[in-house]
Write a protein that holds these residues in place. Sequence first.
Motif, PDB file in Angstrom:
ATOM      1  N   SER A  30     -19.315  -8.710  16.289  1.00  0.00           N
ATOM      2  CA  SER A  30     -19.366 -10.027  15.418  1.00  0.00           C
ATOM      3  C   SER A  30     -17.932 -10.687  15.422  1.00  0.00           C
ATOM      4  N   SER A  31     -17.108 -10.426  15.744  1.00  0.00           N
ATOM      5  CA  SER A  31     -15.675 -11.061  16.358  1.00  0.00           C
ATOM      6  C   SER A  31     -14.890 -10.466  17.256  1.00  0.00           C
ATOM      7  N   LEU A  32     -13.590 -11.284  18.220  1.00  0.00           N
ATOM      8  CA  LEU A  32     -13.065 -10.446  18.735  1.00  0.00           C
ATOM      9  C   LEU A  32     -11.613 -11.461  18.887  1.00  0.00           C
ATOM     10  N   GLN A  33     -10.666 -10.445  18.339  1.00  0.00           N
ATOM     11  CA  GLN A  33      -9.182 -11.100  18.180  1.00  0.00           C
ATOM     12  C   GLN A  33      -8.708 -10.247  19.565  1.00  0.00           C
ATOM     13  N   TRP A  34      -7.372 -11.440  18.728  1.00  0.00           N
ATOM     14  CA  TRP A  34      -6.537 -10.717  20.181  1.00  0.00           C
ATOM     15  C   TRP A  34      -4.626 -10.942  19.019  1.00  0.00           C
ATOM     16  N   TYR A  35      -4.281  -9.521  19.669  1.00  0.00           N
ATOM     17  CA  TYR A  35      -3.131  -9.315  18.739  1.00  0.00           C
ATOM     18  C   TYR A  35      -2.286  -9.409  19.739  1.00  0.00           C
ATOM     19  N   ARG A  36      -0.732  -9.287  19.518  1.00  0.00           N
ATOM     20  CA  ARG A  36       0.601  -9.131  20.426  1.00  0.00           C
ATOM     21  C   ARG A  36       1.599  -8.157  19.288  1.00  0.00           C
ATOM     22  N   GLN A  37       2.042  -7.325  20.388  1.00  0.00           N
ATOM     23  CA  GLN A  37       2.949  -6.363  19.764  1.00  0.00           C
ATOM     24  C   GLN A  37       3.655  -6.186  20.300  1.00  0.00           C
ATOM     25  N   GLU A  38       5.198  -6.391  19.127  1.00  0.00           N
ATOM     26  CA  GLU A  38       6.947  -6.411  19.944  1.00  0.00           C
ATOM     27  C   GLU A  38       7.055  -4.678  19.528  1.00  0.00           C
ATOM     28  N   PRO A  39       7.922  -4.267  20.200  1.00  0.00           N
ATOM     29  CA  PRO A  39       8.461  -3.502  19.667  1.00  0.00           C
ATOM     30  C   PRO A  39       9.664  -3.606  17.990  1.00  0.00           C
ATOM     31  N   GLY A  40       9.165  -2.241  17.459  1.00  0.00           N
ATOM     32  CA  GLY A  40       9.353  -1.982  16.534  1.00  0.00           C
ATOM     33  C   GLY A  40       8.882  -2.287  15.157  1.00  0.00           C
ATOM     34  N   GLY A  85       5.086  -8.081  25.705  1.00  0.00           N
ATOM     35  CA  GLY A  85       5.100  -7.521  24.562  1.00  0.00           C
ATOM     36  C   GLY A  85       3.704  -6.430  24.736  1.00  0.00           C
ATOM     37  N   LEU A  86       2.539  -5.817  23.700  1.00  0.00           N
ATOM     38  CA  LEU A  86       1.843  -5.424  24.224  1.00  0.00           C
ATOM     39  C   LEU A  86       0.899  -6.435  23.703  1.00  0.00           C
ATOM     40  N   TYR A  87       0.097  -6.899  24.544  1.00  0.00           N
ATOM     41  CA  TYR A  87      -1.360  -7.131  23.836  1.00  0.00           C
ATOM     42  C   TYR A  87      -2.358  -6.230  23.442  1.00  0.00           C
ATOM     43  N   LEU A  88      -3.494  -6.765  22.591  1.00  0.00           N
ATOM     44  CA  LEU A  88      -4.424  -5.918  22.449  1.00  0.00           C
ATOM     45  C   LEU A  88      -5.583  -6.773  22.031  1.00  0.00           C
ATOM     46  N   CYS A  89      -7.038  -6.411  22.363  1.00  0.00           N
ATOM     47  CA  CYS A  89      -7.184  -7.086  21.837  1.00  0.00           C
ATOM     48  C   CYS A  89      -8.720  -5.542  21.092  1.00  0.00           C
ATOM     49  N   ALA A  90      -9.499  -6.373  20.185  1.00  0.00           N
ATOM     50  CA  ALA A  90     -10.290  -5.532  18.817  1.00  0.00           C
ATOM     51  C   ALA A  90     -11.207  -6.580  18.658  1.00  0.00           C
ATOM     52  N   GLY A  91     -12.275  -5.423  18.456  1.00  0.00           N
ATOM     53  CA  GLY A  91     -13.342  -5.963  18.035  1.00  0.00           C
ATOM     54  C   GLY A  91     -13.667  -5.510  16.473  1.00  0.00           C
ATOM     55  N   ALA A  92     -14.457  -6.471  16.125  1.00  0.00           N
ATOM     56  CA  ALA A  92     -14.927  -5.978  14.673  1.00  0.00           C
ATOM     57  C   ALA A  92     -16.767  -5.869  14.912  1.00  0.00           C
ATOM     58  N   GLN A  93     -17.444  -4.925  14.896  1.00  0.00           N
ATOM     59  CA  GLN A  93     -18.527  -3.814  14.911  1.00  0.00           C
ATOM     60  C   GLN A  93     -19.847  -4.597  14.053  1.00  0.00           C
ATOM     61  N   PHE A  94     -20.491  -5.061  14.164  1.00  0.00           N
ATOM     62  CA  PHE A  94     -21.929  -5.666  13.587  1.00  0.00           C
ATOM     63  C   PHE A  94     -22.379  -4.442  12.492  1.00  0.00           C
ATOM     64  N   GLN A  95     -22.329  -3.540  13.174  1.00  0.00           N
ATOM     65  CA  GLN A  95     -23.202  -1.908  12.397  1.00  0.00           C
ATOM     66  C   GLN A  95     -22.366  -1.271  11.094  1.00  0.00           C
ATOM     67  N   GLY A  96     -22.857  -1.859  10.221  1.00  0.00           N
ATOM     68  CA  GLY A  96     -22.462  -1.507   8.881  1.00  0.00           C
ATOM     69  C   GLY A  96     -21.424  -1.876   8.178  1.00  0.00           C
TER      70      GLY A  96
ATOM     71  N   ARG B  31      -9.353  -5.428   1.367  1.00  0.00           N
ATOM     72  CA  ARG B  31      -9.843  -4.351   2.189  1.00  0.00           C
ATOM     73  C   ARG B  31      -8.039  -3.317   2.823  1.00  0.00           C
ATOM     74  N   MET B  32      -7.904  -2.521   3.289  1.00  0.00           N
ATOM     75  CA  MET B  32      -6.639  -1.553   3.290  1.00  0.00           C
ATOM     76  C   MET B  32      -6.978  -1.074   4.198  1.00  0.00           C
ATOM     77  N   TYR B  33      -6.636  -0.464   5.799  1.00  0.00           N
ATOM     78  CA  TYR B  33      -6.772   0.289   6.006  1.00  0.00           C
ATOM     79  C   TYR B  33      -5.325   1.133   6.972  1.00  0.00           C
ATOM     80  N   TRP B  34      -5.451   2.741   7.592  1.00  0.00           N
ATOM     81  CA  TRP B  34      -4.322   3.102   8.292  1.00  0.00           C
ATOM     82  C   TRP B  34      -4.889   3.493   9.600  1.00  0.00           C
ATOM     83  N   THR B  96     -12.304  -9.854   2.977  1.00  0.00           N
ATOM     84  CA  THR B  96     -13.775  -9.201   3.006  1.00  0.00           C
ATOM     85  C   THR B  96     -13.826 -10.299   3.156  1.00  0.00           C
ATOM     86  N   GLY B  97     -15.264 -10.869   4.017  1.00  0.00           N
ATOM     87  CA  GLY B  97     -15.461 -12.588   4.520  1.00  0.00           C
ATOM     88  C   GLY B  97     -14.350 -13.130   5.401  1.00  0.00           C
TER      89      GLY B  97
END
Lengths: 112, 113
Positions: A30-40, A85-96, B31-34, B96-97
Amino acid sequence: TQLLEQSPQFLSIQEGENLTVYCNSSSVFSSLQWYRQEPGEGPVLLVTVVTGGEVKKLKRLTFQFGDARKDSSLHITAAQPGDTGLYLCAGAQFQGAQKLVFGQGTRLTINP
Amino acid sequence: DADVTQTPRNRITKTGKRIMLECSQTKGHDRMYWYRQDPGLGLRLIYYSFDVKDINKGEISDGYSVSRQAQAKFSLSLESAIPNQTALYFCATSLTGSNTEAFFGQGTRLTVV
């Protein structure tokens, strides 16, 4: 099995070069995000794309969501050492429940 | 001050010990996550909570438990720590949302010896 596959996992280039990082899946998000992470530190959100085919720009970074909402890319123009840095993609699922699924990350090093 | 605060930042513990990692947030998110982060594996979801009375298992919940003491507090426990639970642990929040956009704490580096 990783639901979201990022490539490459490691990338080391010279300052001033361009690069593209890919995030691919067989699932629709439903959406996709990009994150950047630095050490620590924890990951920090860069962008969210929601619509198939959407393109967003953040200075020298260009993010695109695939037409079918299964994949995304991050393109960096004229990379700088501060982009390391470390680049992470993350997807938000439709189901549930709307949980995020993360790729394994791309570790980017920009050499001066 | 950080919006999402994790304590401790670093911890070394012995196999078999019980340990609790704590997370508090001032963002007002419901919402909170580990998550757990291991090299080459990205972030994997351990537990998540959509409100104080809602607790759900993630993809790797075995060996872990959680408690949502208040909207702003979410703790993770390892009842009997084992060496393969050595990892970087992150707490995150979202609203949420909001397209599940997550805001992360600075992480807890846990070593089980």
